[in-house]
Design a protein around this motif. Structure first.
Motif, mmCIF file in Angstrom:
data_model
loop_
_atom_site.group_PDB
_atom_site.id
_atom_site.type_symbol
_atom_site.label_atom_id
_atom_site.label_comp_id
_atom_site.label_asym_id
_atom_site.label_seq_id
_atom_site.Cartn_x
_atom_site.Cartn_y
_atom_site.Cartn_z
ATOM 1 N N GLU A 81 0.814 -1.200 0.000
ATOM 2 C CA GLU A 81 0.000 0.000 0.000
ATOM 3 C C GLU A 81 0.861 1.270 0.000
ATOM 4 O O GLU A 81 0.413 2.319 0.428
ATOM 5 C CB GLU A 81 -0.916 -0.002 1.230
ATOM 6 C CG GLU A 81 -1.891 -1.168 1.286
ATOM 7 C CD GLU A 81 -2.975 -1.093 0.217
ATOM 8 O OE1 GLU A 81 -2.954 -0.127 -0.570
ATOM 9 O OE2 GLU A 81 -3.834 -1.980 0.177
ATOM 10 N N GLY A 83 1.709 3.196 -2.427
ATOM 11 C CA GLY A 83 1.069 4.253 -3.184
ATOM 12 C C GLY A 83 -0.062 4.904 -2.413
ATOM 13 O O GLY A 83 -0.265 6.124 -2.492
ATOM 14 N N LEU A 84 -0.793 4.113 -1.643
ATOM 15 C CA LEU A 84 -1.871 4.643 -0.819
ATOM 16 C C LEU A 84 -1.324 5.574 0.253
ATOM 17 O O LEU A 84 -1.864 6.665 0.489
ATOM 18 C CB LEU A 84 -2.644 3.486 -0.182
ATOM 19 C CG LEU A 84 -3.687 3.839 0.883
ATOM 20 C CD1 LEU A 84 -4.771 4.728 0.299
ATOM 21 C CD2 LEU A 84 -4.285 2.566 1.475
ATOM 22 N N ALA A 87 -0.144 8.864 -1.340
ATOM 23 C CA ALA A 87 -1.277 9.678 -1.776
ATOM 24 C C ALA A 87 -2.026 10.284 -0.600
ATOM 25 O O ALA A 87 -2.568 11.402 -0.683
ATOM 26 C CB ALA A 87 -2.228 8.837 -2.628
ATOM 27 N N ALA A 88 -2.065 9.558 0.530
ATOM 28 C CA ALA A 88 -2.857 10.002 1.678
ATOM 29 C C ALA A 88 -2.174 11.074 2.509
ATOM 30 O O ALA A 88 -2.852 11.840 3.216
ATOM 31 C CB ALA A 88 -3.175 8.798 2.572
ATOM 32 N N VAL A 207 -12.047 4.866 2.893
ATOM 33 C CA VAL A 207 -11.501 5.189 1.570
ATOM 34 C C VAL A 207 -11.967 4.070 0.639
ATOM 35 O O VAL A 207 -11.611 2.907 0.849
ATOM 36 C CB VAL A 207 -9.958 5.260 1.601
ATOM 37 C CG1 VAL A 207 -9.402 5.530 0.214
ATOM 38 C CG2 VAL A 207 -9.504 6.332 2.592
ATOM 39 N N ASP A 209 -12.889 2.025 -3.073
ATOM 40 C CA ASP A 209 -12.424 1.807 -4.441
ATOM 41 C C ASP A 209 -13.585 2.059 -5.402
ATOM 42 O O ASP A 209 -14.674 2.493 -4.995
ATOM 43 C CB ASP A 209 -11.838 0.401 -4.609
ATOM 44 C CG ASP A 209 -12.861 -0.708 -4.386
ATOM 45 O OD1 ASP A 209 -14.077 -0.442 -4.436
ATOM 46 O OD2 ASP A 209 -12.441 -1.865 -4.166
ATOM 47 N N ARG A 215 -11.124 0.306 0.879
ATOM 48 C CA ARG A 215 -9.718 -0.044 0.690
ATOM 49 C C ARG A 215 -8.913 0.286 1.945
ATOM 50 O O ARG A 215 -7.906 -0.345 2.238
ATOM 51 C CB ARG A 215 -9.159 0.730 -0.504
ATOM 52 C CG ARG A 215 -7.700 0.457 -0.790
ATOM 53 C CD ARG A 215 -7.263 1.107 -2.087
ATOM 54 N NE ARG A 215 -5.841 0.946 -2.312
ATOM 55 C CZ ARG A 215 -5.182 1.439 -3.360
ATOM 56 N NH1 ARG A 215 -5.845 2.103 -4.282
ATOM 57 N NH2 ARG A 215 -3.881 1.254 -3.476
ATOM 58 N N LEU A 243 -9.575 11.475 -1.087
ATOM 59 C CA LEU A 243 -8.538 10.459 -1.322
ATOM 60 C C LEU A 243 -9.076 9.333 -2.180
ATOM 61 O O LEU A 243 -8.366 8.821 -3.064
ATOM 62 C CB LEU A 243 -8.024 9.923 0.017
ATOM 63 C CG LEU A 243 -6.966 8.818 -0.051
ATOM 64 C CD1 LEU A 243 -5.755 9.271 -0.853
ATOM 65 C CD2 LEU A 243 -6.554 8.385 1.361
ATOM 66 N N SER A 244 -10.312 8.923 -1.952
ATOM 67 C CA SER A 244 -10.928 7.869 -2.774
ATOM 68 C C SER A 244 -10.907 8.237 -4.244
ATOM 69 O O SER A 244 -10.611 7.423 -5.111
ATOM 70 C CB SER A 244 -12.367 7.602 -2.314
ATOM 71 O OG SER A 244 -12.419 7.171 -0.973
ATOM 72 N N LEU A 247 -7.239 8.175 -5.893
ATOM 73 C CA LEU A 247 -6.545 6.896 -6.099
ATOM 74 C C LEU A 247 -6.938 6.279 -7.425
ATOM 75 O O LEU A 247 -8.092 6.388 -7.872
ATOM 76 C CB LEU A 247 -6.890 5.924 -4.960
ATOM 77 C CG LEU A 247 -6.377 6.321 -3.585
ATOM 78 C CD1 LEU A 247 -6.924 5.391 -2.525
ATOM 79 C CD2 LEU A 247 -4.850 6.310 -3.552
#
Length: 248
Positions: A81, A83-84, A87-88, A207, A209, A215, A243-244, A247
């Protein structure tokens, strides 16, 4: 299964147990303590830790051993995760600045949440959560936010494991948890009021998908006598929705 496969499986299980024996706050552990925590014979502990030291997964500290830097390097590569988390971070930082409380990003693994990132606020309580740490999903706002937007089979697994009491107000009744998750699905926000610990309150939002499944979840945590979670919940909800959308 042949004898060699059984031996390989046992060795792998023992190595995993030895590495997993270290807890937050541990600096170094001796062979006797590792044997006590894992049930691995002391002679095997000596042999296996020697191999782990050779490969950099453990390091010598006198007669004891501590986790090696190589484990940290591998952990950075293993973050599914990553990348998550990247991004967050702007959203977590904005929430912390706006509320001065601690902000969490967590995912569900099995029946527990795993904290991927934590931005601690100056006015927040000293929470037991830590990056990489775990907590029973049913006792946290992030866990309930995720469970409310997960397949029924995920909740069934949590209920089958038992709803262990963690804090003074932990939900331990399956029916009550199901009703609360229904409300969370409708409102998009989960609350925790002293369910994970005395004096701690929290608001979390999932968050999602592209299919609408959770996710991860974002939360704000603080002292129950200082934070009105209903007031901060719109900010948490907005950050999670943003954030959702951000992504892939």
């Amino acid at each position: 299964m042949c004898a060699a496969e059984r031996d390989d499986g046992m060795t792998a299980a023992r190595i995993a147990a030895l590495l997993g024996a270290f807890r937050p706050g541990d600096q170094a552990l001796g062979a006797s303590e590792l044997a006590r925590r894992t049930g691995v014979p002391k002679s095997s502990v000596h042999r296996l830790t020697g191999h782990l030291v050779t490969h950099g997964l453990l390091e010598r500290d006198g007669t004891a051993v501590r986790l090696g830097l190589r484990l940290f390097e591998i952990g950075q590569l293993a973050g599914r995760e990553r990348g998550l988390v990247d991004a967050a971070r702007p959203y977590l930082a904005d929430l912390r600045e706006a509320t001065r409380n601690t902000v969490h990003l967590a995912v569900l693994e099995g029946t527990e949440v795993v904290y991927l990132d934590i931005v601690r606020g100056p006015d927040a309580p000293a929470l037991p959560s830590r990056i990489g740490g775990r907590f029973p999903a049913h006792a946290t706002a992030v866990g309930k936010a995720i469970l409310a937007h997960s397949p029924a089979s995920v909740l069934d697994t949590v209920l089958a494991a038992g709803l262990t009491r963690v804090g003074p107000r932990t939900i331990t009744a399956p029916g009550l948890l199901r009703r609360q998750l229904t409300r969370i699905r409708d409102e998009g926000v989960a609350y925790e009021r002293e369910e994970s610990g005395v004096g701690v309150t929290c608001a979390a939002s999932p968050v999602l998908d592209a299919t609408g499944r959770a996710r991860a979840a974002i939360s704000i945590s603080g002292w129950s006598n200082r934070v009105r979670v209903e007031r901060v919940s719109p900010a948490v909800r907005t950050a999670a929705l943003a954030l959702s959308r951000a992504l892939p």
